[in-house]
Structures are given as structure tokens and as C-alpha cells.
Design a protein around this motif. Sequence first.
Motif, PDB file in Angstrom:
ATOM      1  N   MET A 195       0.682  -1.093  -0.057  1.00 53.73           N
ATOM      2  CA  MET A 195      -0.120   0.142   0.197  1.00 53.73           C
ATOM      3  C   MET A 195       0.922   1.164  -0.079  1.00 53.73           C
ATOM      4  O   MET A 195       0.457   2.207  -0.716  1.00 53.73           O
ATOM      5  CB  MET A 195      -0.962   0.091   1.289  1.00 53.73           C
ATOM      6  CG  MET A 195      -1.851  -1.021   1.113  1.00 53.73           C
ATOM      7  SD  MET A 195      -3.306  -0.667   0.174  1.00 53.73           S
ATOM      8  CE  MET A 195      -3.823   0.923   0.863  1.00 53.73           C
TER       9      MET A 195
ATOM     10  N   ARG B   8       1.795   2.195  -3.425  1.00 58.56           N
ATOM     11  CA  ARG B   8       0.681   2.731  -4.358  1.00 58.56           C
ATOM     12  C   ARG B   8       0.081   4.023  -3.786  1.00 58.56           C
ATOM     13  O   ARG B   8      -0.061   4.866  -4.763  1.00 58.56           O
ATOM     14  CB  ARG B   8      -0.547   1.695  -4.038  1.00 58.56           C
ATOM     15  CG  ARG B   8      -0.542   0.353  -4.686  1.00 58.56           C
ATOM     16  CD  ARG B   8      -0.805   0.648  -6.430  1.00 58.56           C
ATOM     17  NE  ARG B   8      -2.062   1.108  -6.509  1.00 58.56           N
ATOM     18  CZ  ARG B   8      -3.026   0.023  -6.731  1.00 58.56           C
ATOM     19  NH1 ARG B   8      -2.901  -1.186  -6.571  1.00 58.56           N
ATOM     20  NH2 ARG B   8      -4.252   0.556  -7.016  1.00 58.56           N
ATOM     21  N   MET B   9       0.229   4.324  -2.478  1.00 57.55           N
ATOM     22  CA  MET B   9      -0.548   5.687  -1.721  1.00 57.55           C
ATOM     23  C   MET B   9       0.498   6.553  -1.024  1.00 57.55           C
ATOM     24  O   MET B   9       0.352   7.481  -0.591  1.00 57.55           O
ATOM     25  CB  MET B   9      -1.502   5.268  -0.853  1.00 57.55           C
ATOM     26  CG  MET B   9      -2.506   4.399  -1.399  1.00 57.55           C
ATOM     27  SD  MET B   9      -4.107   4.003  -0.330  1.00 57.55           S
ATOM     28  CE  MET B   9      -4.512   5.605  -0.068  1.00 57.55           C
TER      29      MET B   9
ATOM     30  N   ASP C   6     -10.803  -8.999  -3.347  1.00 62.34           N
ATOM     31  CA  ASP C   6     -10.796  -7.842  -4.587  1.00 62.34           C
ATOM     32  C   ASP C   6     -12.325  -8.237  -5.004  1.00 62.34           C
ATOM     33  O   ASP C   6     -12.564  -9.139  -5.568  1.00 62.34           O
ATOM     34  CB  ASP C   6      -9.688  -8.164  -5.539  1.00 62.34           C
ATOM     35  CG  ASP C   6      -9.723  -7.153  -6.552  1.00 62.34           C
ATOM     36  OD1 ASP C   6     -10.286  -6.044  -6.439  1.00 62.34           O
ATOM     37  OD2 ASP C   6      -8.973  -7.177  -7.413  1.00 62.34           O
TER      38      ASP C   6
ATOM     39  N   GLU D  73     -12.178   4.014  -4.786  1.00 61.08           N
ATOM     40  CA  GLU D  73     -10.947   4.173  -5.014  1.00 61.08           C
ATOM     41  C   GLU D  73      -9.931   3.659  -3.945  1.00 61.08           C
ATOM     42  O   GLU D  73      -9.155   2.498  -4.089  1.00 61.08           O
ATOM     43  CB  GLU D  73     -10.606   5.162  -5.594  1.00 61.08           C
ATOM     44  CG  GLU D  73      -9.051   5.148  -6.395  1.00 61.08           C
ATOM     45  CD  GLU D  73      -8.440   6.420  -6.948  1.00 61.08           C
ATOM     46  OE1 GLU D  73      -7.319   6.296  -7.711  1.00 61.08           O
ATOM     47  OE2 GLU D  73      -9.124   7.241  -6.812  1.00 61.08           O
ATOM     48  N   GLU D  74     -10.203   4.025  -2.891  1.00 61.95           N
ATOM     49  CA  GLU D  74      -9.250   3.587  -1.576  1.00 61.95           C
ATOM     50  C   GLU D  74      -9.587   2.253  -1.473  1.00 61.95           C
ATOM     51  O   GLU D  74      -8.660   1.359  -0.963  1.00 61.95           O
ATOM     52  CB  GLU D  74      -9.437   4.419  -0.607  1.00 61.95           C
ATOM     53  CG  GLU D  74      -9.033   5.998  -0.490  1.00 61.95           C
ATOM     54  CD  GLU D  74      -9.372   6.861   0.508  1.00 61.95           C
ATOM     55  OE1 GLU D  74      -8.565   7.825   0.986  1.00 61.95           O
ATOM     56  OE2 GLU D  74     -10.578   6.547   1.015  1.00 61.95           O
TER      57      GLU D  74
ATOM     58  N   GLN E 297     -10.877  -0.110  -3.083  1.00 66.38           N
ATOM     59  CA  GLN E 297     -10.337  -1.104  -4.233  1.00 66.38           C
ATOM     60  C   GLN E 297      -8.962  -1.326  -4.038  1.00 66.38           C
ATOM     61  O   GLN E 297      -8.273  -2.445  -4.223  1.00 66.38           O
ATOM     62  CB  GLN E 297     -10.781  -0.549  -5.523  1.00 66.38           C
ATOM     63  CG  GLN E 297     -10.533  -1.403  -6.603  1.00 66.38           C
ATOM     64  CD  GLN E 297     -10.899  -0.877  -7.948  1.00 66.38           C
ATOM     65  OE1 GLN E 297     -10.392   0.248  -8.616  1.00 66.38           O
ATOM     66  NE2 GLN E 297     -11.445  -1.640  -8.909  1.00 66.38           N
ATOM     67  N   THR E 298      -8.063  -0.184  -3.707  1.00 65.68           N
ATOM     68  CA  THR E 298      -6.693  -0.352  -3.765  1.00 65.68           C
ATOM     69  C   THR E 298      -6.458  -1.255  -2.501  1.00 65.68           C
ATOM     70  O   THR E 298      -5.587  -2.257  -2.520  1.00 65.68           O
ATOM     71  CB  THR E 298      -6.063   0.909  -3.410  1.00 65.68           C
ATOM     72  OG1 THR E 298      -6.441   1.697  -4.602  1.00 65.68           O
ATOM     73  CG2 THR E 298      -4.436   0.894  -3.179  1.00 65.68           C
TER      74      THR E 298
ATOM     75  N   GLN F  40      -7.100  -4.896  -3.421  1.00 66.90           N
ATOM     76  CA  GLN F  40      -6.319  -5.313  -4.368  1.00 66.90           C
ATOM     77  C   GLN F  40      -5.006  -5.634  -3.716  1.00 66.90           C
ATOM     78  O   GLN F  40      -4.105  -6.945  -4.178  1.00 66.90           O
ATOM     79  CB  GLN F  40      -6.037  -4.518  -5.517  1.00 66.90           C
ATOM     80  CG  GLN F  40      -7.038  -4.236  -6.659  1.00 66.90           C
ATOM     81  CD  GLN F  40      -6.967  -3.257  -7.453  1.00 66.90           C
ATOM     82  OE1 GLN F  40      -6.275  -2.238  -7.276  1.00 66.90           O
ATOM     83  NE2 GLN F  40      -7.986  -3.039  -8.541  1.00 66.90           N
ATOM     84  N   GLU F  41      -4.328  -4.788  -3.107  1.00 67.25           N
ATOM     85  CA  GLU F  41      -3.209  -5.115  -2.398  1.00 67.25           C
ATOM     86  C   GLU F  41      -3.047  -6.204  -1.387  1.00 67.25           C
ATOM     87  O   GLU F  41      -2.186  -6.945  -0.945  1.00 67.25           O
ATOM     88  CB  GLU F  41      -2.582  -3.812  -1.838  1.00 67.25           C
ATOM     89  CG  GLU F  41      -2.130  -2.729  -2.826  1.00 67.25           C
ATOM     90  CD  GLU F  41      -1.407  -3.045  -3.850  1.00 67.25           C
ATOM     91  OE1 GLU F  41      -0.679  -4.023  -3.828  1.00 67.25           O
ATOM     92  OE2 GLU F  41      -1.643  -2.613  -5.112  1.00 67.25           O
TER      93      GLU F  41
END
Length: 276
Positions: A202, A205-206, A240, A252-253, A255-256, A259-260
Amino acid sequence: MKKGLLIVLLFGLFGSLPLHAKLIKVLAIGNSFSEDAVEQYLFELARAQGDSLIIGNAYIPGCSIDRHVANLTGDSALYEYRKVVGGIRYVRRSWTLKDIICNEQWDIISLQQASPLSGVPSSFANLGRFKRLVESYATNLHVQFVWHMTWAYALDFNSYRFKAYDYNQHTMYSRIVSTMLNVLPGVGIRRVVPTGITIQLMRYRMGDVLNRDGFHLSLTVGRYAAACTWCEFLTGRIVDGNKYRPETLTEEEAQTCQQEAHEAVYMQQHGRYFLL
């Protein structure tokens, strides 16, 4: 009621239920890091995919393996027993660890180390004894023991807790991984909840925004990412695409995080820990 209509109604009722729904009883023996990981969002994520969890957390802030062992052998009533049943969180104070272990026929019991010691191999000397003691009180003869992989601290965390890792997040993460790989096989723990991998992914990604104080997880994204990891690990269902997200998270948060978390579980299952 006509027979045909009854059949249609029954078909509709059972057709709406998920196949092979699971009821899983999981106990985390930990500290504030297990609080971050299992006490919020996890039940709701499992429920959204048709499963049900009974979640326990044997909680003492900053508790280490050695202190858990001392508490068990001394039968010390020092724990807060945090329990989530039906989505409702209960807190009961002044419990012994033995009584918490005996309170349910736990399917899964997770163990972990205090975060400053999580990458210090010498601090794991009592892990085998700890596991044996917990196992001796477990009422489910088929209970599975797993390890909760905690996360490295934030890059800018300035605390004595970080000194052993030269105040370096990458150093801390690598030592957590190497300690697990060297220690866990010797005590018969083969499965790992890879929360630490999720948090590190994460961050790529963020950015380094997953902590609220340098070491605990943020109350929204950080905790939700941890819960996603636990949900997929416990249920075996890919998180996911899960429909549950708290209102404090954007789509979006969420989903991220999902996914991770899925990527972390996949990586751990295939022996891929190192991201650096």
C-alpha cells in the motif's frame, strides 16, 4: 399454499444464500497491532461475502511473547477480552489468557510479537513454549496456529522503538521477514497472515500514509487494508471485489486496499516476501 409456489419460494430463499458459507472462530493473542487488524471492518467484510466470524482479541498494549508466557504461567487477569459477535464489539476487562482461550472452540489462533521486537530473532526464544501453553488450553483439538506478520514503522517515525532498525523502514521490514522465515518453521507455524506485506504494498501505491502515529495504522485506510488481508486469509475467498466499504473510504481507496491485500496473500502463499 400451493406446492409449486412453495417450491419457488424455497428455491428463492436458498438460492440467495452463498454456497459453502463459513463460520470461523478466530482468536488473536496480541496487542494494539491485533486491535488495528481484526476489531473493525473484518466482520463486515466476511459478512458481505456470505461468511460469519466470531473474533476474539486478547489485548494488552505492547504485549510481547515473553509477557504472554509470564501471564499464562502466572494466571494473571490482565487482559482486555475484545470480542466481535454478530458485528457487535464487546470489551471485557480483567480476564486471564487461559479463560479467553477456553471461552470458545477457536478454529484459528494467531500469535505475534510486540512490534519493536518483531525483527529481533533473540526475542522469539519463548515462542515454542508460548505455542505449547496456548495449545494445552485450547478446547478445539483441531485448532490451527498462525502467525500475524506485523508491519514496519513509518519512514519519519522518531521513537526509541525504531532504534534497533536504524530508524529505517526497509531495514525493519526485511528483518521482520527474515526473522519469520528463520524462526517459525522451528515451532511448527506454517501459515502467516501477511498484514505487513499488505501495508508495504500500500505504501508503494499511496505513499507512506498508512499510520496515524508512526506505528499504529490509520483508522480508515490502514485498518481496512489489514482487515481485507485477514478476510482473504481466513475465508480463502478473494477479497478483491468485496462489496463492503465503510463510508469513510472512497471506492478507489477500498479497491486499492482489496487489491493489495489479495496480492499480499498470494505473495505469502508463494513464498514471496521481499519487495525491496
